[in-house]
Design an enzyme around this catalytic site. Sequence first.
Site, PDB file in Angstrom:
ATOM      1  N   THR A   8      -6.442   6.507  -2.295  1.00  0.00           N
ATOM      2  CA  THR A   8      -5.743   7.746  -1.973  1.00  0.00           C
ATOM      3  C   THR A   8      -6.116   8.168  -0.549  1.00  0.00           C
ATOM      4  OG1 THR A   8      -7.436   9.293  -2.789  1.00  0.00           O
ATOM      5  CG2 THR A   8      -5.854   8.441  -4.392  1.00  0.00           C
ATOM      6  N   GLY A   9      -5.167   8.809   0.137  1.00  0.00           N
ATOM      7  CA  GLY A   9      -5.413   9.196   1.532  1.00  0.00           C
ATOM      8  C   GLY A   9      -5.574   7.993   2.436  1.00  0.00           C
ATOM      9  N   GLY A  13      -7.641   7.859   9.108  1.00  0.00           N
ATOM     10  CA  GLY A  13      -9.068   8.100   8.973  1.00  0.00           C
ATOM     11  C   GLY A  13      -9.815   7.069   8.154  1.00  0.00           C
ATOM     12  N   TYR A 193     -15.433  23.533   0.614  1.00  0.00           N
ATOM     13  CA  TYR A 193     -15.541  22.084   0.835  1.00  0.00           C
ATOM     14  C   TYR A 193     -16.836  21.550   0.239  1.00  0.00           C
ATOM     15  CZ  TYR A 193     -15.804  17.595   3.223  1.00  0.00           C
ATOM     16  OH  TYR A 193     -15.915  16.236   3.497  1.00  0.00           O
TER      17      TYR A 193
END
Length: 334
Positions: A8-9, A13, A193
């Site tokens: 995922t993602g 990055g 976060y």
Amino acid sequence: MRKVVLVTGASSGIGLALCKRLLAEEEELYLCLACRNLAKAEAVRAELLAAHPTAQVTTVQVDVSNLHSVFRASKELKQKFQRLDHVYLNAGIMPNPRLNIKAFVTGLFSRKVIHMFSTAEGLLTQEDKITVDGLQEVFETNVFGHFILIRELEPLLCHSDSPSQIIWTSSRNAKKSNFIPEDFQHSKGQEPYSSSKYASDLLSVALNRNFNQQGLYSSVVCPGIVMTNLTYGILPPFLWILLMPIIWLLRFFTNAFTMTPYNGTEALVWLFHQRPESLNPLAKYLSSTTGFGNNYVIAQKMDLDEDTAEKFYQNLLGLEKQIRATIPKQNNQS
């Protein structure tokens, strides 16, 4: 048989760097890029196939901050695959991070300066918001959306004949002090976060406790301090110009400054080659880089206990039950 890997993602990055490194080490993979932006995912897919023509690469659109998207993607994945060998839960957000100037200046002239830079503890606050599902955005994106994804994909993950592995992207900033069990969505705090990353650590431990016998194993990693567009957006450009020499010097005193996405994936790639049943379920695996740029992995015991992890897991199951009772029936169906 090709190993099936879901990331995922994966379009930028750490996620993108991970996909490139995995294919460089083992081109005979079936890699699935699970991304919010499908156009970016397709562009990454074309790039990966150009470099590794014998690989199999596919995409699926998923926004883990939207449960309707998670259910839809889960259904598509169950139609595409009969099993998943490795699932990297890497997508995440740190919304509108703001620097606490007072804490930053005070920290510069204290004995905790290295710890401050390597963990960002106490430096950043974020403004969270509510999603369309009525949940805190950071909690849903970093934890709950992935939790529901795992729940939906259990038939592809639980195989006693050959273990499957879940790997969470956590953080050195996952602090017990920022996680409140009674407010696990962190609706009242200023460190969503950090709270969400500690929550993912707890969830990983609970998943091992509940699913190891079914052939499903979970681990958490920290990629270290990686310089990305998000990181650079925290401070004005002129401050980064002043700080970069200090940061490069600090690399000789702490291993947390991995700096590049490639270096940050060291622990994620290392875990890909391990037997998941041989790993310590209470350890976090840290990507680390020396001052001279050499990468290695550190196993660090997490600051948590299994009873708290189990209670948090049960709370998530309760929240899942509430959510499923309110969403359209077709989203519940496999």
